[in-house]
Design a protein around this motif. Structure first.
Motif, PDB file in Angstrom:
ATOM      1  N   LYS A 269      -3.050  -7.806   4.789  1.00  0.00           N
ATOM      2  CA  LYS A 269      -3.342  -6.535   4.489  1.00  0.00           C
ATOM      3  C   LYS A 269      -2.985  -5.309   5.029  1.00  0.00           C
ATOM      4  O   LYS A 269      -2.257  -4.704   6.155  1.00  0.00           O
ATOM      5  CB  LYS A 269      -2.942  -6.002   3.245  1.00  0.00           C
ATOM      6  CG  LYS A 269      -3.146  -6.899   2.074  1.00  0.00           C
ATOM      7  CD  LYS A 269      -1.405  -7.132   1.344  1.00  0.00           C
ATOM      8  CE  LYS A 269      -1.135  -7.620   0.278  1.00  0.00           C
ATOM      9  NZ  LYS A 269       0.665  -7.942   0.027  1.00  0.00           N
ATOM     10  N   HIS A 273      -1.511  -2.822   8.466  1.00  0.00           N
ATOM     11  CA  HIS A 273      -1.054  -1.573   7.663  1.00  0.00           C
ATOM     12  C   HIS A 273      -0.721  -0.495   9.527  1.00  0.00           C
ATOM     13  O   HIS A 273      -1.828  -0.751  10.949  1.00  0.00           O
ATOM     14  CB  HIS A 273      -2.070  -1.063   7.348  1.00  0.00           C
ATOM     15  CG  HIS A 273      -2.054   1.061   6.776  1.00  0.00           C
ATOM     16  ND1 HIS A 273      -2.373   1.572   7.633  1.00  0.00           N
ATOM     17  CD2 HIS A 273      -1.872   0.713   5.251  1.00  0.00           C
ATOM     18  CE1 HIS A 273      -2.352   3.122   6.266  1.00  0.00           C
ATOM     19  NE2 HIS A 273      -1.765   1.959   5.495  1.00  0.00           N
ATOM     20  N   GLU A 332      -8.981  -2.973   2.360  1.00  0.00           N
ATOM     21  CA  GLU A 332      -8.222  -4.458   2.292  1.00  0.00           C
ATOM     22  C   GLU A 332      -8.040  -4.571   0.587  1.00  0.00           C
ATOM     23  O   GLU A 332      -6.672  -4.988  -0.276  1.00  0.00           O
ATOM     24  CB  GLU A 332      -8.389  -5.952   2.912  1.00  0.00           C
ATOM     25  CG  GLU A 332      -8.093  -6.517   2.367  1.00  0.00           C
ATOM     26  CD  GLU A 332      -7.122  -6.996   3.582  1.00  0.00           C
ATOM     27  OE1 GLU A 332      -5.904  -8.007   2.751  1.00  0.00           O
ATOM     28  OE2 GLU A 332      -6.695  -7.045   4.562  1.00  0.00           O
ATOM     29  N   LYS A 334      -8.265  -2.585  -1.700  1.00  0.00           N
ATOM     30  CA  LYS A 334      -7.266  -1.590  -2.203  1.00  0.00           C
ATOM     31  C   LYS A 334      -5.776  -1.491  -2.083  1.00  0.00           C
ATOM     32  O   LYS A 334      -4.732  -1.524  -2.807  1.00  0.00           O
ATOM     33  CB  LYS A 334      -7.729   0.115  -1.617  1.00  0.00           C
ATOM     34  CG  LYS A 334      -8.932   0.521  -2.002  1.00  0.00           C
ATOM     35  CD  LYS A 334      -8.205   2.337  -3.404  1.00  0.00           C
ATOM     36  CE  LYS A 334      -9.397   2.826  -3.682  1.00  0.00           C
ATOM     37  NZ  LYS A 334      -8.590   3.896  -4.450  1.00  0.00           N
ATOM     38  N   LEU A 335      -5.397  -2.368  -0.721  1.00  0.00           N
ATOM     39  CA  LEU A 335      -4.211  -2.350  -0.453  1.00  0.00           C
ATOM     40  C   LEU A 335      -3.324  -3.533  -1.237  1.00  0.00           C
ATOM     41  O   LEU A 335      -2.537  -3.938  -1.658  1.00  0.00           O
ATOM     42  CB  LEU A 335      -3.768  -2.459   0.589  1.00  0.00           C
ATOM     43  CG  LEU A 335      -4.376  -1.865   2.105  1.00  0.00           C
ATOM     44  CD1 LEU A 335      -4.441  -2.203   3.370  1.00  0.00           C
ATOM     45  CD2 LEU A 335      -2.990  -0.328   1.686  1.00  0.00           C
ATOM     46  N   GLU A 336      -4.431  -4.751  -1.110  1.00  0.00           N
ATOM     47  CA  GLU A 336      -4.130  -6.352  -2.423  1.00  0.00           C
ATOM     48  C   GLU A 336      -3.252  -5.353  -4.058  1.00  0.00           C
ATOM     49  O   GLU A 336      -3.018  -5.736  -4.397  1.00  0.00           O
ATOM     50  CB  GLU A 336      -4.963  -6.948  -2.203  1.00  0.00           C
ATOM     51  CG  GLU A 336      -5.493  -7.697  -1.574  1.00  0.00           C
ATOM     52  CD  GLU A 336      -7.153  -8.689  -1.750  1.00  0.00           C
ATOM     53  OE1 GLU A 336      -7.071  -8.974  -0.324  1.00  0.00           O
ATOM     54  OE2 GLU A 336      -8.043  -8.114  -2.910  1.00  0.00           O
ATOM     55  N   LYS A 337      -4.001  -4.600  -4.344  1.00  0.00           N
ATOM     56  CA  LYS A 337      -3.501  -3.893  -5.595  1.00  0.00           C
ATOM     57  C   LYS A 337      -2.410  -3.126  -5.454  1.00  0.00           C
ATOM     58  O   LYS A 337      -2.434  -2.295  -6.525  1.00  0.00           O
ATOM     59  CB  LYS A 337      -5.378  -3.018  -6.001  1.00  0.00           C
ATOM     60  CG  LYS A 337      -5.873  -3.705  -5.938  1.00  0.00           C
ATOM     61  CD  LYS A 337      -7.392  -2.975  -6.960  1.00  0.00           C
ATOM     62  CE  LYS A 337      -8.225  -3.681  -7.333  1.00  0.00           C
ATOM     63  NZ  LYS A 337      -9.431  -3.201  -7.790  1.00  0.00           N
ATOM     64  N   GLY A 338      -1.755  -2.167  -4.052  1.00  0.00           N
ATOM     65  CA  GLY A 338      -0.740  -1.950  -4.114  1.00  0.00           C
ATOM     66  C   GLY A 338      -1.141  -0.439  -4.339  1.00  0.00           C
ATOM     67  O   GLY A 338      -0.701   0.587  -4.363  1.00  0.00           O
ATOM     68  N   GLU A 339      -2.436   0.201  -3.322  1.00  0.00           N
ATOM     69  CA  GLU A 339      -2.990   1.217  -3.708  1.00  0.00           C
ATOM     70  C   GLU A 339      -2.977   2.067  -2.377  1.00  0.00           C
ATOM     71  O   GLU A 339      -3.334   1.155  -1.369  1.00  0.00           O
ATOM     72  CB  GLU A 339      -4.367   1.526  -4.497  1.00  0.00           C
ATOM     73  CG  GLU A 339      -4.390   1.109  -5.871  1.00  0.00           C
ATOM     74  CD  GLU A 339      -5.677   0.721  -6.513  1.00  0.00           C
ATOM     75  OE1 GLU A 339      -6.332   1.451  -5.835  1.00  0.00           O
ATOM     76  OE2 GLU A 339      -5.610   0.673  -7.440  1.00  0.00           O
ATOM     77  N   ALA A 340      -2.593   3.402  -2.225  1.00  0.00           N
ATOM     78  CA  ALA A 340      -2.424   3.447  -1.387  1.00  0.00           C
ATOM     79  C   ALA A 340      -4.243   3.831  -0.473  1.00  0.00           C
ATOM     80  O   ALA A 340      -5.495   4.610  -1.443  1.00  0.00           O
ATOM     81  CB  ALA A 340      -2.227   5.234  -1.122  1.00  0.00           C
TER      82      ALA A 340
END
Length: 349
Positions: A269, A273, A332, A334-340
Motif C-alpha cells: 500500500k 502512495h 502500511e 493505516k493504509l490497509e484500514k483505509g485511513e490517511a
C-alpha cells in the motif's frame, strides 16, 4: 611519444568523458588530470588506475555511480585533489577536515527487536574491511591475494561459539575480479554470519536472519567484527581506519562505516502512495528490489536500507533503519484500514 605526452601534461591522454554520468566524470578536469597523472602511491597505483573503471563504465541508468576505486590506503591522500570532491559529492558535502564517527557497541542501539515479522521478512547488516599492510583488490598481486586468503582463513577458523563454521567454496580458478585470484566464502553453522574474502574488498562481512529482529542481527555483526579484528591484530594486521574517512574501502561510496543495514519488508500500500519516495528521503533511507539494485519489487516487498555511510556511526545508521521501517510498517497498517497517513509523514532526518 611518451616524453612528448608528458611535456604536454597529459592533454593527449585525458579521457573522453563527454557521454559519462558518474561522480568521477563530474569532478575530473584537464587541470586535475595534468596535476595528478604523474603521481603514484608507494605501491605504484596511478591516477589512470584510479579512474579506469569510470572511463570503462560511463554510468548507470538509475543510480549515480562513483566511477573510481582506490588501489591502496594511500590513494585517498595522494589523489585527494580528485577524491575529496568526489567524496563530498557522494556523501552529502562531507568536507576534507570532517571527522567520522565509529560506534560498534550494539548496546547503544535502541529497540530493533520488535519489528513486526508479518511485514519484515528478513534482516541483514553487512560491511567491508581492508587489511593493513596489503594493497586493495583492484591493485592486489596474486601473491597478496593468496596471503590475504591464508591469513583470513586462519582467523575465521579460530572463531568459536555462534561463529564456528566452515568455508563453503573457494573461487581460486573462477574469481569474479581476476582469473588467478584466491577467494573464499565462509559461513557459521547457522548461516547467519558470513565472510567473503577477496571480493570487492579484502573482507565482506554479513550478519543476517529471517524475521524482524534487527537488534540480534546487529549484535552478531558487531561481536563478530570485533572478534575478527582482534585476531588480525595479533598478526600485526589490523583494519584500515582513520578519523577522517573511518574504515578505508575500495570504493569511495563505502567509506566510513561501509555499512548497509537492510530489511525485506512488505509495503504494497505505502509503496504506491504518492509520497513514498519523499518519506524515504526524509528518513534517510533507500529502496531496492529484493534481488538488488536493478530489480523490481515483487508483491510489494522492498529491500529498505540506510542511505548514509560516511559521517555518522554504525549505531546511528542502523537506528535510522529500525525507526524508519517501524514507522513505515505503521503507515502500511493505516493504509490497509483505509485511513490517511498525512499526519505520520516525518520531518527530514
Amino acid at each position: 611519444m611518451s616524453k612528448y605526452i608528458k611535456q604536454k601534461q597529459g592533454a593527449e591522454e585525458f579521457p573522453d568523458l563527454s557521454k559519462h554520468n558518474n561522480h568521477m566524470a563530474k569532478v575530473l578536469t584537464k587541470e586535475i588530470y595534468g596535476k595528478l597523472r604523474d603521481k603514484q602511491t608507494p605501491s605504484g597505483y596511478t591516477l589512470d588506475d584510479v579512474i579506469q573503471t569510470g572511463v570503462d563504465n560511463p554510468g548507470h541508468p538509475f543510480i549515480m555511480t562513483v566511477g573510481c576505486v582506490a588501489g591502496d590506503e594511500e590513494s585517498y591522500t595522494v589523489f585527494k585533489d580528485l577524491l575529496d570532491p568526489i567524496i563530498s559529492d557522494r556523501h552529502g558535502g562531507y568536507k576534507p577536515d570532517d571527522k567520522h564517527k565509529t560506534d560498534l557497541n550494539f548496546e547503544n542501539l535502541k529497540g530493533g527487536d520488535d519489528l513486526d515479522p508479518n511485514y519484515v521478512l528478513s534482516s541483514r547488516v553487512r560491511t567491508g574491511r581492508s587489511i593493513k599492510g596489503f594493497t586493495l583488490p583492484p591493485h592486489n598481486s596474486r601473491g597478496e591475494r593468496r596471503l590475504i586468503e591464508k591469513l583470513s582463513v586462519e582467523a575465521l577458523t579460530s572463531l568459536d561459539g555462534e561463529f564456528k563454521g566452515k568455508s563453503s567454496l573457494s573461487l581460486t580458478t573462477s574469481c569474479l575480479t581476476s582469473p588467478s585470484c584466491s577467494s573464499t566464502f565462509r559461513h557459521n553453522d547457522n548461516k547467519t554470519f558470513l565472510v567473503w574474502v577477496n571480493e570487492e574488498d579484502h573482507l565482506r562481512v554479513i550478519s543476517m536472519q529471517q524475521g524482524g529482529n534487527m537488534r540480534e542481527v546487529f549484535r552478531r555483526f558487531c561481536v563478530g567484527l570485533t572478534k575478527i579484528e582482534d585476531i588480525f591484530k595479533k598478526h600485526n594486521h589490523g583494519f584500515m581506519w582513520n578519523e577522517h574517512l573511518g574504515y578505508i574501502l575500495t570504493c569511495p561510496s563505502n567509506l566510513g562505516t561501509g555499512l548497509r543495514g537492510g530489511v525485506h519488508v512488505k509495503l504494497p500500500k505505502l509503496s504506491t502512495h504518492a509520497k513514498f519516495e519523499e518519506i524515504l528521503t526524509r528518513l534517510r533511507l533507500q529502496k531496492r528490489g529484493t534481488g538488488g539494485v536493478d530489480t523490481a519489487s515483487v508483491g510489494g516487498v522492498f529491500d529498505i536500507s540506510n542511505a548514509d555511510r560516511l559521517g555518522s556511526s554504525e549505531v546511528a545508521q542502523v537506528q535510522l533503519v529500525v525507526d524508519g521501517v517501524k514507522l513505515m510498517v505503521e503507515m502500511e497498517k493505516k493504509l490497509e484500514k483505509g485511513e490517511a497517513i498525512d499526519s505520520m509523514i516525518p520531518s527530514q532526518k
